[in-house]
Design an enzyme around this catalytic site. Structure first.
Site, PDB file in Angstrom:
ATOM      1  N   HIS A  78       3.205   3.103  -8.839  1.00  0.00           N
ATOM      2  CA  HIS A  78       3.024   1.657  -9.059  1.00  0.00           C
ATOM      3  C   HIS A  78       4.294   1.040  -9.647  1.00  0.00           C
ATOM      4  O   HIS A  78       4.668  -0.077  -9.291  1.00  0.00           O
ATOM      5  CB  HIS A  78       1.829   1.407  -9.979  1.00  0.00           C
ATOM      6  N   LEU A 108      11.338 -20.682  -2.913  1.00  0.00           N
ATOM      7  CA  LEU A 108      10.276 -19.817  -2.377  1.00  0.00           C
ATOM      8  C   LEU A 108       8.934 -20.079  -3.062  1.00  0.00           C
ATOM      9  O   LEU A 108       8.856 -20.126  -4.291  1.00  0.00           O
ATOM     10  CB  LEU A 108      10.679 -18.341  -2.604  1.00  0.00           C
ATOM     11  N   ASP A 116       0.833  -1.206   0.000  1.00  0.00           N
ATOM     12  CA  ASP A 116       0.000   0.000   0.000  1.00  0.00           C
ATOM     13  C   ASP A 116       0.868   1.257   0.000  1.00  0.00           C
ATOM     14  O   ASP A 116       1.956   1.260   0.585  1.00  0.00           O
ATOM     15  CB  ASP A 116      -0.904  -0.029   1.244  1.00  0.00           C
TER      16      ASP A 116
HETATM   17  C1  FPP Z   1      -1.701   0.199  -3.401  1.00  0.00           C
HETATM   18  O1  FPP Z   1      -1.234   1.509  -3.427  1.00  0.00           O
HETATM   19  C2  FPP Z   1      -1.161  -0.558  -4.495  1.00  0.00           C
HETATM   20  C3  FPP Z   1      -1.896  -1.207  -5.460  1.00  0.00           C
HETATM   21  C4  FPP Z   1      -3.366  -1.205  -5.547  1.00  0.00           C
HETATM   22  C5  FPP Z   1      -1.261  -1.938  -6.520  1.00  0.00           C
HETATM   23  C6  FPP Z   1      -0.108  -2.780  -6.077  1.00  0.00           C
HETATM   24  C7  FPP Z   1       0.704  -2.990  -7.262  1.00  0.00           C
HETATM   25  C8  FPP Z   1       2.026  -2.933  -7.287  1.00  0.00           C
HETATM   26  C9  FPP Z   1       2.901  -2.765  -6.110  1.00  0.00           C
HETATM   27  C10 FPP Z   1       2.690  -3.036  -8.583  1.00  0.00           C
HETATM   28  C11 FPP Z   1       2.562  -4.376  -9.182  1.00  0.00           C
HETATM   29  C12 FPP Z   1       3.348  -5.366  -8.473  1.00  0.00           C
HETATM   30  C13 FPP Z   1       3.818  -6.466  -9.038  1.00  0.00           C
HETATM   31  C14 FPP Z   1       4.576  -7.433  -8.216  1.00  0.00           C
HETATM   32  C15 FPP Z   1       3.641  -6.757 -10.480  1.00  0.00           C
HETATM   33  P1  FPP Z   1      -2.312   2.646  -3.604  1.00  0.00           P
HETATM   34  O2  FPP Z   1      -2.425   2.975  -5.041  1.00  0.00           O
HETATM   35  O3  FPP Z   1      -3.582   2.226  -2.933  1.00  0.00           O
HETATM   36  O4  FPP Z   1      -1.640   3.813  -2.815  1.00  0.00           O
HETATM   37  P2  FPP Z   1      -2.413   4.966  -2.019  1.00  0.00           P
HETATM   38  O5  FPP Z   1      -3.171   4.290  -0.922  1.00  0.00           O
HETATM   39  O6  FPP Z   1      -1.279   5.802  -1.512  1.00  0.00           O
HETATM   40  O7  FPP Z   1      -3.276   5.662  -3.013  1.00  0.00           O
END
Ligand code: FPP
Length: 253
Positions: A50, A144, A33
């Site tokens: 991201h 893993l 997050d």
């Molecule tokens: C949450 O941050 C993150 C996500 C919804 C997407 C997670 C995806 C990645 C880390 C990239 C893809 C990973 C791989 C391994 C391919 P948010 O957007 O909710 O952040 P915020 O709460 O600050 O808005």
């Protein structure tokens, strides 16, 4: 080390912060997050957050492999994330597609076994196919166990398990009396795996967000204000170290 048991194998940096003889978790799960906030703080579009988050995921997967953590689950896209603006959803789908294409070789070289948790059938067809193929290609690996939760929801997972169980009962392969916790767990996406013992949530939010609802029953939580794109293997070490000090009673005294 048995598949079900965590440990602290040789090769882990001797930071001096890990208690001697303490057990590391057999299964670590992370709610990645804070990508959006990380980007916003830098005046960048959310997509840059991201991308940075993806690089973090690579580092953390590598660290878990090197340190002998048996199971790692990363929450990449929830069943609720479809509510985001279409442009962001499509960026994330593209990023996942690129990730699986670019990283498959690395997973193979590092003996990582990939399992996807979630409703693959509702993802773009090419992505679903790529993920399925990567699962198959890595199925024989013995290092893993990496779970990627994609289009994952804890409630949806339990619904899917209930449907599968109901179908077996209807077909006469299972009787209602045989349905117990073990039976239900056997029908989850994580069938055969130990429950997560440590759930890490960066970015300071104190909620589970529909993540591993069944499996989290006795998980220890570790929340840090560090945003996911800033979360390094040092932060992971801190979380693992703190885990070794927790007193786990599982309902006993
Ligand atoms: C949450 O941050 C993150 C996500 C919804 C997407 C997670 C995806 C990645 C880390 C990239 C893809 C990973 C791989 C391994 C391919 P948010 O957007 O909710 O952040 P915020 O709460 O600050 O808005």
């Amino acid at each position: 080390m048995s598949e079900q048991t965590g440990g602290r194998p040789a090769g882990v940096p001797s930071s001096g912060r890990v208690s001697a003889g303490a057990q590391w978790p057999a299964h670590v799960a992370i709610i990645m997050d804070g990508n959006g906030r990380w980007a916003q703080q830098r005046g960048l579009p959310r997509s840059k957050g991201h991308e940075a988050g993806f690089q973090r995921a690579r580092d953390i997967i590598r660290a878990c492999g090197e340190w002998g953590i048996p199971y790692l689950t990363l929450y990449a896209f929830s069943t609720e994330n479809w509510r985001r603006p279409a442009g962001e959803v499509s960026f994330l789908m593209g990023l996942l597609q690129r990730a699986i294409r670019e990283e498959l070789q690395e997973l193979l070289e590092n003996n990582v076994r990939l399992r996807i948790l979630g409703r693959l059938q509702d993802l773009p067809a090419a992505l679903a196919r790529g993920l399925k193929e990567a699962e198959q290609a890595t199925a024989g690996n013995t290092g893993l166990h990496l779970n990627m939760a994609i289009n994952y929801g804890g409630r949806a997972e339990i619904v899917d398990a209930a449907r599968a169980i109901a179908a077996e009962v209807r077909e006469g392969r299972l009787s209602p009396e045989e349905i117990d916790e073990t039976c239900l767990a056997r029908h989850l996406y994580t069938a055969g795996q130990p429950d997560p013992e440590l759930i890490i949530r960066p970015s300071g939010e104190m909620r589970l967000s529909n993540f591993l609802l069944w499996q989290a029953a006795y998980a220890e939580f570790y929340v840090t204000d560090v945003l996911w794109p800033d979360f390094t293997r040092e932060h992971l070490l801190q979380a693992l170290e703190q885990f070794t000090h927790r007193q786990r009673r599982f309902g006993g005294i």
